[in-house]
Design a protein around this motif. Structure first.
Motif, short mmCIF file in Angstrom:
data_model
loop_
_atom_site.label_atom_id
_atom_site.label_comp_id
_atom_site.label_asym_id
_atom_site.label_seq_id
_atom_site.Cartn_x
_atom_site.Cartn_y
_atom_site.Cartn_z
N ILE A 189 15.87 -12.25 -13.62
CA ILE A 189 15.44 -11.20 -12.69
C ILE A 189 15.19 -11.84 -11.34
N ASP A 192 11.96 -13.81 -10.04
CA ASP A 192 11.04 -14.04 -11.15
C ASP A 192 10.75 -15.53 -11.30
N ASP A 196 2.83 -13.90 -13.80
CA ASP A 196 2.32 -12.54 -13.94
C ASP A 196 1.06 -12.56 -14.81
N PHE A 201 3.86 -6.52 -14.54
CA PHE A 201 5.29 -6.21 -14.57
C PHE A 201 5.62 -5.42 -15.84
N ARG A 205 12.85 -0.65 -18.41
CA ARG A 205 13.78 -1.00 -17.34
C ARG A 205 13.56 -0.19 -16.06
N GLN A 207 10.89 1.33 -15.02
CA GLN A 207 9.61 0.99 -14.41
C GLN A 207 9.65 -0.40 -13.76
N LYS A 208 10.49 -1.28 -14.31
CA LYS A 208 10.66 -2.58 -13.68
C LYS A 208 11.20 -2.43 -12.26
N LYS A 209 12.22 -1.57 -12.13
CA LYS A 209 12.81 -1.38 -10.80
C LYS A 209 11.81 -0.72 -9.85
N GLN A 212 9.50 -3.50 -8.74
CA GLN A 212 10.20 -4.41 -7.82
C GLN A 212 10.37 -3.76 -6.45
#
Length: 254
Positions: A189, A192, A196, A201, A205, A207-209, A212
């Motif tokens: 990523i 990364d 954390d 984080f 997927r 929610q990751k974007k 970010q």
């Protein structure tokens, strides 16, 4: 006050490495190019109402930039990467996916540095003299109470051994991040570094974007703010905490 300076300088040193040519984005580039646009909700407005009329200067099949609706969207900036709204008027993204990923990671690193600096800068001006006096050390601010910087001066007060230590630690951190990039391969990523501690984080997927995108937006705002601090103090020779006390010393207003 060296605590605040350490955070700022440590992030600064590591971010410089972002501008060293890197060739480890090959497999990652292919992964990003294959990412599905299914992450975004499907827009069915065209099915219901038809396509909107072409704007002035727009040609059939041409996609316009989300950030600059009057300009064509750069080919590589298709919205796949977090924070991508088609804004690259100077063409920094480059001509291929490797260049884009390289600059994207550089932006993330500098955004993180700026977020540290935008907090450390005013805190140093507010607390440096008090903490230095308590510890029996000389303060590191300029004669007019500003944080030391290239424009303000005062960097010569810092012991050279301190710079060597910080650069060395930064190099170790950057090397560890590079090892992680090689180990993760196409699953790496961007940005990364395995840090954390609060578990912020997300796992999912989409929610990751989202997370970010929030990080890179806050980083961009912080970069503009730090430039504002530096220019303001260079022009007026007044600490930002004194120039705009309602931001940094709100309790003194009551």
């Amino acid at each position: 006050m060296k605590v605040f300076k350490t955070g700022i300088i440590l992030a600064s040193s590591s971010s410089v490495v972002a501008f060293v040519p890197n060739t480890n984005y090959g497999s990652l580039s292919q992964t990003v190019m294959k990412m599905s646009l299914d992450d975004e909700p499907e827009n069915k407005s065209e099915e219901l109402w038809g396509k909107p009329p072409l704007k002035d200067g727009e040609k059939p099949g041409m996609e316009m930039s989300q950030a600059l609706p009057f300009a064509a969207r750069p080919k590589l900036l298709d919205g796949t990467l977090p924070g991508d709204v088609g804004f690259d008027p100077l063409g920094f993204a480059g001509e291929d996916m490797d260049s884009l990923l390289y600059m994207h990671e550089a932006e993330i690193k500098h955004g993180r540095l700026a977020m540290l600096a935008v907090v450390g800068w005013p805190l140093a001006e507010l607390l440096d003299k008090k903490l230095a006096a308590m510890a029996g050390f000389p303060d590191l601010l300029t004669k007019t109470g500003e944080s030391p910087s290239l424009l303000n001066g005062g960097l010569e007060k810092i012991n050279p051994a301190y710079w060597v230590l910080i650069v060395g630690i930064s190099g170790l951190i950057e090397e560890a991040a590079d090892i992680k990039k090689k180990e993760d391969g196409k699953n790496y990523i961007i940005g990364d570094c395995g840090f954390d501690p609060l578990g912020l984080f997300p796992v999912e997927r989409l929610q990751k974007k989202v997370m970010q995108t929030k990080e890179i937006k806050h980083g961009r705002i912080a970069m503009m703010a730090v430039v504002g601090f530096a220019v303001q103090e260079a022009l007026y020779r007044i600490p930002v905490v004194a120039e705009t006390p309602f931001f940094f010393q709100p309790l003194k207003l009551f």
